[in-house]
Motif scaffolding. Structure first.
Motif, PDB file in Angstrom:
ATOM      1  N   THR A  40      13.464  53.470  15.982  1.00  0.00           N
ATOM      2  CA  THR A  40      12.373  52.572  16.373  1.00  0.00           C
ATOM      3  C   THR A  40      11.503  53.229  17.434  1.00  0.00           C
ATOM      4  OG1 THR A  40      13.731  50.661  15.804  1.00  0.00           O
ATOM      5  CG2 THR A  40      11.839  50.257  17.229  1.00  0.00           C
ATOM      6  N   SER A  47       6.728  52.374  22.513  1.00  0.00           N
ATOM      7  CA  SER A  47       7.880  51.508  22.788  1.00  0.00           C
ATOM      8  C   SER A  47       8.368  51.757  24.199  1.00  0.00           C
ATOM      9  CB  SER A  47       9.037  51.803  21.825  1.00  0.00           C
ATOM     10  OG  SER A  47       8.673  51.525  20.507  1.00  0.00           O
ATOM     11  N   VAL A  50      13.444  48.581  23.452  1.00  0.00           N
ATOM     12  CA  VAL A  50      13.835  48.148  22.115  1.00  0.00           C
ATOM     13  C   VAL A  50      15.185  47.461  22.229  1.00  0.00           C
ATOM     14  CG1 VAL A  50      14.357  48.826  19.744  1.00  0.00           C
ATOM     15  CG2 VAL A  50      12.574  50.050  21.034  1.00  0.00           C
ATOM     16  N   PRO A  98      10.933  46.285  12.729  1.00  0.00           N
ATOM     17  CA  PRO A  98      10.896  45.977  14.157  1.00  0.00           C
ATOM     18  C   PRO A  98       9.779  44.990  14.480  1.00  0.00           C
ATOM     19  CG  PRO A  98      11.258  48.308  13.844  1.00  0.00           C
ATOM     20  CD  PRO A  98      10.956  47.725  12.475  1.00  0.00           C
ATOM     21  N   LEU A 147      10.113  45.599  21.668  1.00  0.00           N
ATOM     22  CA  LEU A 147      10.451  45.330  20.277  1.00  0.00           C
ATOM     23  C   LEU A 147      11.916  44.966  20.106  1.00  0.00           C
ATOM     24  CD1 LEU A 147       8.817  48.597  18.897  1.00  0.00           C
ATOM     25  CD2 LEU A 147       7.842  46.323  18.691  1.00  0.00           C
ATOM     26  N   ALA A 149      14.769  45.621  17.108  1.00  0.00           N
ATOM     27  CA  ALA A 149      15.029  46.390  15.884  1.00  0.00           C
ATOM     28  C   ALA A 149      16.138  45.692  15.103  1.00  0.00           C
ATOM     29  CB  ALA A 149      15.432  47.817  16.243  1.00  0.00           C
TER      30      ALA A 149
END
Length: 157
Positions: A40, A47, A50, A98, A147, A149
């Motif tokens: 991800t 990012s 995550v 994601p 995010l 995942a």
């Protein structure tokens, strides 16, 4: 007991690598969770954090993300607020790509070292609870993505 934020910052300073993993003691990585978290980051260069897709020991889904708390959400209780304002509560489902979210549930979160250092790590004024929420808010304010995942399944007891 230093508190979560201070202890996590100490660990981050002594860790090496470009991605920091914060995993609670009641959380267990499954299968390809680490690979999914790393993938991800590679697919989403902005990012900052995550999070994993959290499941109960029986495999049922838990909340992996949440909205930013407000006076209304705290006074009403989160369940009622989520029902009344579904637009303010992120939904993450197993198997999806994601998903960008306002904040992560901190049981398992991978954080870019660059992003972590850019915002000064966890705010040590938070002794326990809400430190990951605050970090996610500050990451997003600095332009980093937060995010979940779904391919990174983690059992959280």
């Amino acid at each position: 007991n230093l508190g979560y934020a201070k202890a996590a910052n100490l660990a981050a300073r002594s860790a090496s690598g470009e991605i920091l993993l914060f995993l609670n003691s009641d959380a267990e990585l499954t299968g390809e969770a680490l690979k999914a978290l790393k993938a991800t980051f590679l697919a989403h260069p902005r990012s900052g954090a995550v999070g994993a897709f959290l499941v109960n020991p029986d495999g049922t889904a838990q909340r992996s993300a949440d909205g930013v708390p407000s006076l209304a959400s705290e006074l009403m209780g989160k369940s009622l607020f989520r029902w009344l304002r579904p637009d303010r509560s992120p939904s993450v489902t197993a198997g999806s790509a994601p998903v960008g979210v306002p904040t992560l549930v901190g049981a398992c979160q991978a954080i870019s070292r660059e992003a972590f250092e850019a915002v000064g790590g966890f705010d040590e004024r938070f002794f326990f609870f809400m430190e990951e929420t605050d970090l996610c808010v500050r990451l997003r304010e600095k332009g980093w993505e937060v995010l979940v995942a779904p391919a990174a399944r983690v059992v959280h007891g």
